[in-house]
Motif scaffolding. Sequence first.
Motif, PDB file in Angstrom:
ATOM      1  N   GLU A 110       9.852 -15.491 -13.031  1.00 20.70           N
ATOM      2  CA  GLU A 110       9.856 -15.787 -11.222  1.00 20.70           C
ATOM      3  C   GLU A 110       8.190 -16.497 -10.558  1.00 20.70           C
ATOM      4  N   LEU A 111       7.042 -15.975 -11.465  1.00 20.05           N
ATOM      5  CA  LEU A 111       6.035 -16.753 -11.840  1.00 20.05           C
ATOM      6  C   LEU A 111       5.966 -17.894 -12.766  1.00 20.05           C
ATOM      7  N   LYS A 112       6.923 -18.374 -13.333  1.00 21.30           N
ATOM      8  CA  LYS A 112       6.319 -19.216 -14.592  1.00 21.30           C
ATOM      9  C   LYS A 112       7.402 -20.512 -13.486  1.00 21.30           C
ATOM     10  N   GLN A 113       8.177 -20.140 -12.608  1.00 16.87           N
ATOM     11  CA  GLN A 113       9.242 -21.652 -11.760  1.00 16.87           C
ATOM     12  C   GLN A 113       8.291 -21.371 -11.033  1.00 16.87           C
ATOM     13  N   HIS A 114       7.707 -20.571 -10.181  1.00 22.86           N
ATOM     14  CA  HIS A 114       6.513 -21.047  -9.109  1.00 22.86           C
ATOM     15  C   HIS A 114       5.213 -21.843  -9.037  1.00 22.86           C
ATOM     16  N   THR A 115       4.331 -21.600 -10.363  1.00 27.17           N
ATOM     17  CA  THR A 115       3.504 -21.602 -10.940  1.00 27.17           C
ATOM     18  C   THR A 115       3.308 -23.195 -10.513  1.00 27.17           C
ATOM     19  N   VAL A 116       2.001 -23.094  -9.619  1.00 26.71           N
ATOM     20  CA  VAL A 116       1.563 -25.004  -9.105  1.00 26.71           C
ATOM     21  C   VAL A 116      -0.262 -24.226  -9.895  1.00 26.71           C
TER      22      VAL A 116
ATOM     23  N   GLY B  14      -3.910 -23.584  -9.140  1.00 30.07           N
ATOM     24  CA  GLY B  14      -4.677 -22.858  -8.917  1.00 30.07           C
ATOM     25  C   GLY B  14      -5.470 -21.010  -9.424  1.00 30.07           C
ATOM     26  N   PRO B  15      -5.050 -20.410  -8.888  1.00 28.26           N
ATOM     27  CA  PRO B  15      -5.836 -19.560  -8.423  1.00 28.26           C
ATOM     28  C   PRO B  15      -4.209 -18.409 -10.160  1.00 28.26           C
ATOM     29  N   LEU B  16      -4.668 -17.815 -10.928  1.00 28.79           N
ATOM     30  CA  LEU B  16      -3.832 -17.401 -11.282  1.00 28.79           C
ATOM     31  C   LEU B  16      -2.436 -16.684 -10.664  1.00 28.79           C
ATOM     32  N   PRO B  17      -1.277 -16.189 -11.013  1.00 32.23           N
ATOM     33  CA  PRO B  17      -0.678 -16.034 -10.763  1.00 32.23           C
ATOM     34  C   PRO B  17      -0.752 -14.239 -11.111  1.00 32.23           C
ATOM     35  N   VAL B  18      -0.468 -13.703  -9.448  1.00 34.82           N
ATOM     36  CA  VAL B  18      -0.497 -11.939  -9.733  1.00 34.82           C
ATOM     37  C   VAL B  18       0.982 -11.384 -10.421  1.00 34.82           C
TER      38      VAL B  18
ATOM     39  N   GLN C 279      -0.212 -16.927 -18.616  1.00 36.00           N
ATOM     40  CA  GLN C 279      -1.945 -16.289 -18.122  1.00 36.00           C
ATOM     41  C   GLN C 279      -1.578 -15.512 -15.893  1.00 36.00           C
ATOM     42  N   VAL C 280      -1.410 -14.296 -16.712  1.00 36.80           N
ATOM     43  CA  VAL C 280      -1.276 -13.718 -15.062  1.00 36.80           C
ATOM     44  C   VAL C 280      -2.247 -12.414 -14.921  1.00 36.80           C
TER      45      VAL C 280
END
Length: 305
Positions: free
Chosen positions: A182-188, A190-194, A253-254
């Motif tokens: 899910e994070l890969k699909q919505h990463t833009v 900015g800050p690292l996804p959590v 990277q998370v």
Amino acid sequence: MQPVRILVTGARGCLGRHLCQALQQRSTCELRAASRSILNLRDPEQTQRVVQQFQPQQIYHLAGNIHAGRGSNSSHRDAWEDNLTGTLNLLDTCLTLSEKPRVLFASTGAIYGETAGKLITETTPLQPLNSYAASKAAADLVVFHYYASFGLPTVRARLFNYLAADQDDSTALSRFARQLRELKQHTVSGPLPVLKTGSLDAERDFLDVADMVEGMMLLMEHGQPGEAYNVASGTSQPMRWYLDRLIALSGMQVKVESTPDPLRREAKRLKVDVSKLQTLTGWKVRVKIEEALGMLLRRKSEPKD
């Protein structure tokens, strides 16, 4: 040669599905895959009716409740009813059959509890830490009792953790894989996804589900009645180690946020001896843990049909 009549309880669970697929590849097997809707082991009359009708020669008893009794909000009563009472009802029915079936009971490594990193052998004392583990430990002892007192040929497979691409999100690594997807699909930018997790300090020993199934099938054929066998890789790592490899395989990277549940009681350190299984059957790990993690992540990354 007449096909062997095999009953698998808990056949709709992840492990049950993989076991049934492996058994169906045998031409000498007549398989009855039973789920709760077909065989409710809490009901002794239904249990006797279904099992007597099929007259199994081998039973893989996987049915139980892996969720109840683990956390603060779970039903402890369900753990005992599903894991202990259901097992008792099945064993009582086995004693009424004209030919006593060979029963392989899917126990769990959770029955050992916290061993502070000491090597876990099949003679390690049982010190379960929650109602799930306690109810499985009681069932484990009952399965031995029916061998010792009634001559029912039972074998106990004490299973540790396994990985399968089709596991649901009740398992931690599957949840991690889903979050990474899910994070890969919505990463833009900015800050690292959590990525949010529970405790990552506890050690676990994981097998690929195919290796777990092979170990169980070998024990059905060669396990000594009345005996217990650990089924694990023999190598344990902290959950953080497995998560780090999932993240690396994802190419992302998370930021990891870990929030332990103070009410969750499970073993922290783990070291499992699997020499008894290996010496008896020649079983060995065939799927490397990195390969199993990769399959888990790739499957979770695929869109659903």
